[in-house]
Design a protein around this motif. Structure first.
Motif, mmCIF file in Angstrom:
data_model
loop_
_atom_site.group_PDB
_atom_site.id
_atom_site.type_symbol
_atom_site.label_atom_id
_atom_site.label_comp_id
_atom_site.label_asym_id
_atom_site.label_seq_id
_atom_site.Cartn_x
_atom_site.Cartn_y
_atom_site.Cartn_z
ATOM 1 N N ALA A 110 0.820 -1.215 0.000
ATOM 2 C CA ALA A 110 0.000 0.000 0.000
ATOM 3 C C ALA A 110 0.855 1.266 0.000
ATOM 4 O O ALA A 110 0.344 2.357 -0.264
ATOM 5 N N GLY A 111 2.135 1.123 0.272
ATOM 6 C CA GLY A 111 3.035 2.269 0.294
ATOM 7 C C GLY A 111 3.487 2.662 -1.098
ATOM 8 O O GLY A 111 3.004 2.141 -2.107
ATOM 9 N N PRO A 112 4.455 3.590 -1.186
ATOM 10 C CA PRO A 112 4.947 4.083 -2.483
ATOM 11 C C PRO A 112 5.906 3.101 -3.157
ATOM 12 O O PRO A 112 7.122 3.282 -3.155
ATOM 13 N N THR A 113 5.369 2.044 -3.746
ATOM 14 C CA THR A 113 6.201 0.977 -4.323
ATOM 15 C C THR A 113 6.618 1.234 -5.751
ATOM 16 O O THR A 113 7.600 0.655 -6.230
ATOM 17 N N GLY A 114 5.850 2.045 -6.472
ATOM 18 C CA GLY A 114 6.116 2.226 -7.899
ATOM 19 C C GLY A 114 5.488 1.139 -8.752
ATOM 20 O O GLY A 114 5.540 1.198 -9.981
ATOM 21 N N LEU A 115 4.883 0.141 -8.119
ATOM 22 C CA LEU A 115 4.236 -0.947 -8.848
ATOM 23 C C LEU A 115 2.833 -0.526 -9.276
ATOM 24 O O LEU A 115 2.126 0.157 -8.534
ATOM 25 N N THR A 116 2.431 -0.944 -10.465
ATOM 26 C CA THR A 116 1.102 -0.608 -10.970
ATOM 27 C C THR A 116 0.419 -1.848 -11.539
ATOM 28 O O THR A 116 1.076 -2.841 -11.866
ATOM 29 N N ASN A 117 -0.888 -1.755 -11.627
ATOM 30 C CA ASN A 117 -1.715 -2.784 -12.276
ATOM 31 C C ASN A 117 -1.532 -4.185 -11.679
ATOM 32 O O ASN A 117 -1.525 -5.183 -12.394
ATOM 33 N N LEU A 118 -1.389 -4.237 -10.367
ATOM 34 C CA LEU A 118 -1.326 -5.530 -9.691
ATOM 35 C C LEU A 118 -2.740 -6.066 -9.498
ATOM 36 O O LEU A 118 -3.683 -5.310 -9.267
ATOM 37 N N THR A 119 -2.867 -7.392 -9.573
ATOM 38 C CA THR A 119 -4.104 -8.065 -9.197
ATOM 39 C C THR A 119 -3.800 -8.919 -7.981
ATOM 40 O O THR A 119 -2.955 -9.816 -8.048
ATOM 41 N N ILE A 120 -4.428 -8.624 -6.857
ATOM 42 C CA ILE A 120 -4.200 -9.346 -5.610
ATOM 43 C C ILE A 120 -5.414 -10.229 -5.330
ATOM 44 O O ILE A 120 -6.537 -9.740 -5.222
ATOM 45 N N ILE A 121 -5.162 -11.532 -5.217
ATOM 46 C CA ILE A 121 -6.223 -12.497 -4.920
ATOM 47 C C ILE A 121 -5.974 -13.020 -3.509
ATOM 48 O O ILE A 121 -4.915 -13.596 -3.233
ATOM 49 N N THR A 122 -6.925 -12.829 -2.614
ATOM 50 C CA THR A 122 -6.669 -13.153 -1.209
ATOM 51 C C THR A 122 -7.919 -13.650 -0.496
ATOM 52 O O THR A 122 -9.040 -13.353 -0.906
ATOM 53 N N ASN A 123 -7.699 -14.388 0.582
ATOM 54 C CA ASN A 123 -8.790 -14.776 1.482
ATOM 55 C C ASN A 123 -8.759 -13.934 2.752
ATOM 56 O O ASN A 123 -9.560 -14.150 3.658
ATOM 57 N N SER A 124 -7.831 -12.972 2.824
ATOM 58 C CA SER A 124 -7.675 -12.129 4.011
ATOM 59 C C SER A 124 -8.476 -10.840 3.858
ATOM 60 O O SER A 124 -8.207 -10.032 2.950
ATOM 61 N N ILE A 144 -8.387 -5.879 -6.547
ATOM 62 C CA ILE A 144 -8.466 -6.824 -5.431
ATOM 63 C C ILE A 144 -9.579 -7.830 -5.694
ATOM 64 O O ILE A 144 -10.718 -7.442 -5.963
ATOM 65 N N ILE A 145 -9.247 -9.101 -5.614
ATOM 66 C CA ILE A 145 -10.239 -10.167 -5.749
ATOM 67 C C ILE A 145 -10.321 -10.887 -4.411
ATOM 68 O O ILE A 145 -9.345 -11.490 -3.950
ATOM 69 N N MET A 146 -11.477 -10.799 -3.773
ATOM 70 C CA MET A 146 -11.707 -11.459 -2.481
ATOM 71 C C MET A 146 -12.263 -12.852 -2.734
ATOM 72 O O MET A 146 -13.301 -13.006 -3.381
ATOM 73 N N LEU A 147 -11.562 -13.851 -2.230
ATOM 74 C CA LEU A 147 -11.991 -15.237 -2.442
ATOM 75 C C LEU A 147 -13.265 -15.548 -1.662
ATOM 76 O O LEU A 147 -13.463 -15.086 -0.539
ATOM 77 N N ALA A 148 -14.118 -16.354 -2.264
ATOM 78 C CA ALA A 148 -15.379 -16.744 -1.645
ATOM 79 C C ALA A 148 -15.133 -17.671 -0.457
ATOM 80 O O ALA A 148 -14.022 -18.175 -0.259
ATOM 81 N N GLY A 149 -16.176 -17.922 0.323
ATOM 82 C CA GLY A 149 -16.080 -18.890 1.408
ATOM 83 C C GLY A 149 -16.758 -18.426 2.680
ATOM 84 O O GLY A 149 -17.288 -17.320 2.759
ATOM 85 N N ASN A 150 -16.742 -19.308 3.673
ATOM 86 C CA ASN A 150 -17.216 -18.941 5.003
ATOM 87 C C ASN A 150 -16.253 -17.920 5.599
ATOM 88 O O ASN A 150 -15.074 -17.885 5.237
ATOM 89 N N VAL A 151 -16.747 -17.122 6.532
ATOM 90 C CA VAL A 151 -15.911 -16.091 7.154
ATOM 91 C C VAL A 151 -15.650 -16.444 8.607
ATOM 92 O O VAL A 151 -16.565 -16.822 9.343
#
Length: 262
Positions: A110-124, A144-151
């Motif tokens: 989330a900081g100033p990484t210089g990275l662009t167009n990332l797709t993050i897939i997570t269950n967190s 950001i892609i949030m994985l499905a499931g129970n919480v």
């Protein structure tokens, strides 16, 4: 039986059962209770286990809430995550699991990484929340892609069959995963079986895997293996890991082992 052989057996019992009793080890080896107590004391000082009444449990279990765990060894985790940024490229699709180190990795991203167009897939849920673009911020094209499931809570994450099935829908360039323990023989492990299943699925569906593990995880075994050492493109740890008994074996088993800050 020599001390190292006894201690390796203790590690195996901890991995298999999540705990070990002094009586069980005494019966297995035919040595005195005092001898086993000394072995456990030495292993506890090395950070391999935590002694409890009548035996020991894996140190990686850390019977504390997520709110406490996220503050433990925070500087080491931030150093590890800052180093991990150097292995990422703009445009990548990245799996991230749930846990305190994963949250530290999200903070770094989330900081100033210089990275662009990332797709993050997570269950967190914490990772997704930290990385979701905020109104008014300059967009870096992060998806950001949030994985499905129970919480479940502690940490807030999705889990279960729906989560595993959802992972199968994606192919990632990289999995950034944080274990409860990592051992040269067994690989990266999670104490919770549901967490290991999720991480294992992420490994299978990624082109490469980077393990983020601070020094407290070195040489520690837990209940379920999700990534063998041969599957690790990199294992990133901190300088204090060099003092751990399992470090040299891990360095030999993982050619891509990186000590952050050096």
């Amino acid at each position: 039986m020599w001390q190292e052989e006894r201690q390796q057996k203790i590690r195996s019992l901890l991995a298999a059962y999540g705990q070990v009793s002094i009586d069980r080890v005494v019966d297995d080896f035919g040595v005195s209770r005092e001898t086993i107590r000394r072995d456990l004391m030495e292993m506890e000082l090395a950070g391999e286990l935590r002694r409890v009444r009548g035996g020991a449990v894996p140190v990686a279990r850390e019977d504390t809430t997520f709110g406490v765990r996220i503050t433990l060894r925070l500087q080491e985790k931030r150093t590890i995550c800052a180093t991990a940024l150097g292995f990422l490229e703009s445009g990548q699709t990245i799996f991230m699991d749930a846990g305190s180190t994963s949250s530290a990795m999200a903070e770094a991203l989330a900081g100033p990484t210089g990275l662009t167009n990332l797709t993050i897939i997570t269950n967190s849920i914490d990772v997704a929340s930290q990385l979701a673009e905020k109104p008014g911020e300059l967009s870096r094209g992060t998806r950001i892609i949030m994985l499905a499931g129970n919480v479940k809570q502690d940490p807030m994450e999705t889990y279960g069959e729906a989560t595993i099935n959802d992972i199968q829908r994606y192919r990632a360039d990289l999995a950034l995963l944080a274990p409860w323990g990592v051992d040269a023989t067994m690989g990266a492990m999670n104490y919770f079986l549901h967490g290991a299943e999720i991480a294992r699925a992420m490994v299978r569906n990624s082109a490469k895997t980077i393990i983020l593990a601070d020094h407290s995880k070195m040489g520690v075994v837990s209940r379920s293996v999700f990534c063998e050492t041969g599957e690790m493109a990199h294992l990133i740890t901190d300088a204090k890991a060099r003092q751990k008994p399992g470090f040299e074996a891990l360095a030999a088993a993982v050619p891509g082992l990186v000590v952050a800050g050096e």
